[in-house]
Design a protein around this motif. Structure first.
Motif, PDB file in Angstrom:
ATOM      1  N   SER A  95       0.836  -1.200   0.000  1.00  0.00           N
ATOM      2  CA  SER A  95       0.000   0.000   0.000  1.00  0.00           C
ATOM      3  C   SER A  95       0.874   1.253   0.000  1.00  0.00           C
ATOM      4  O   SER A  95       0.590   2.218  -0.713  1.00  0.00           O
ATOM      5  N   THR A  96       1.946   1.252   0.788  1.00  0.00           N
ATOM      6  CA  THR A  96       2.855   2.387   0.854  1.00  0.00           C
ATOM      7  C   THR A  96       3.575   2.561  -0.495  1.00  0.00           C
ATOM      8  O   THR A  96       3.733   3.681  -0.994  1.00  0.00           O
TER       9      THR A  96
ATOM     10  N   LYS B 192       1.186   4.087  -2.915  1.00  0.00           N
ATOM     11  CA  LYS B 192       1.022   5.521  -2.666  1.00  0.00           C
ATOM     12  C   LYS B 192       2.212   6.303  -3.206  1.00  0.00           C
ATOM     13  O   LYS B 192       2.043   7.363  -3.813  1.00  0.00           O
TER      14      LYS B 192
ATOM     15  N   ARG C  71       1.963   6.269  -6.919  1.00  0.00           N
ATOM     16  CA  ARG C  71       0.885   7.174  -7.346  1.00  0.00           C
ATOM     17  C   ARG C  71       1.339   8.635  -7.255  1.00  0.00           C
ATOM     18  O   ARG C  71       1.112   9.427  -8.161  1.00  0.00           O
ATOM     19  N   THR C  72       2.007   8.979  -6.157  1.00  0.00           N
ATOM     20  CA  THR C  72       2.499  10.345  -5.978  1.00  0.00           C
ATOM     21  C   THR C  72       3.526  10.687  -7.064  1.00  0.00           C
ATOM     22  O   THR C  72       3.490  11.776  -7.645  1.00  0.00           O
TER      23      THR C  72
END
Length: 151
Positions: free
Chosen positions: A11-12, A15, A18-19
Motif C-alpha cells: 500500500s505504501t 502511494k 501514485r504520488t
C-alpha cells in the motif's frame, strides 16, 4: 503477520508510485502548456511578419529567439527595400515621362525649324530662284538641323 506487513508495504509503495506518477503528470502538463505556447508563437511567425509576433516568444529556446530576432531585422530591411523600390519606380516613371515630353518638344522644334524655311522657299519661288545664296544658306541650316534631329 507477514501478510499484513506485505499488504502495508504494498500500500505504501502504491502511494509512493501514485504520488510519483501525479508529479510526472503535472510536469508533463506544464511542459505541454509551454510547448503549445511555443507552437502558437511559431505558427504566428509563419502566418505573418515576425515584427508582430506575441510577446510570449521568450518561451522559445535561445537559438529560436535569435533566429526570430534575425528574421525580424531581415523583414524590416525588406520593408525598407520595398518602399525604396516603389519610390524608384515612381521616379523612373516621372523621368520617362519627362524624357518623352522633351523628345516631343525637340521634334516639334525640328519641325518648326523646317516649316518656316519651306514657306520662305515657296515665297522665294515667286521672286527669286530657290538656289539663290540666301536660300542655299537656309537650306543648309535646315539640312543640318534635320540631320541632327533625326539621329
Amino acid at each position: 503477520m507477514m501478510k499484513l506487513e506485505d499488504l502495508l508495504m504494498q500500500s505504501t509503495q502504491q502511494k509512493c508510485r501514485r504520488t510519483a506518477l501525479e508529479e510526472e503528470v503535472e510536469k508533463l502538463q506544464h511542459r505541454l502548456t509551454k510547448e503549445l505556447k511555443i507552437n502558437s508563437v511559431l505558427r504566428y511567425a509563419l502566418k505573418g511578419p515576425v515584427l508582430y509576433y506575441p510577446p510570449f516568444s521568450s518561451l522559445l529556446p535561445l537559438k529560436a529567439q535569435t533566429l526570430l530576432a534575425e528574421l525580424e531585422v531581415v523583414e524590416k530591411e525588406i520593408i525598407c527595400l520595398e518602399a525604396k523600390l516603389k519610390r524608384l519606380k515612381i521616379s523612373l516613371y516621372k523621368e520617362k515621362k519627362l524624357n518623352k515630353e522633351a523628345e516631343i518638344k525637340q521634334q516639334r522644334k525640328c519641325l518648326e525649324m523646317q516649316v518656316p524655311c519651306k514657306l520662305h522657299m515657296h515665297e522665294e519661288r515667286k521672286d527669286l530662284h530657290i538656289w539663290s545664296p540666301f536660300c542655299r544658306m537656309q537650306n543648309s541650316i535646315i539640312f543640318s538641323k534635320t540631320h541632327v534631329c533625326n539621329k
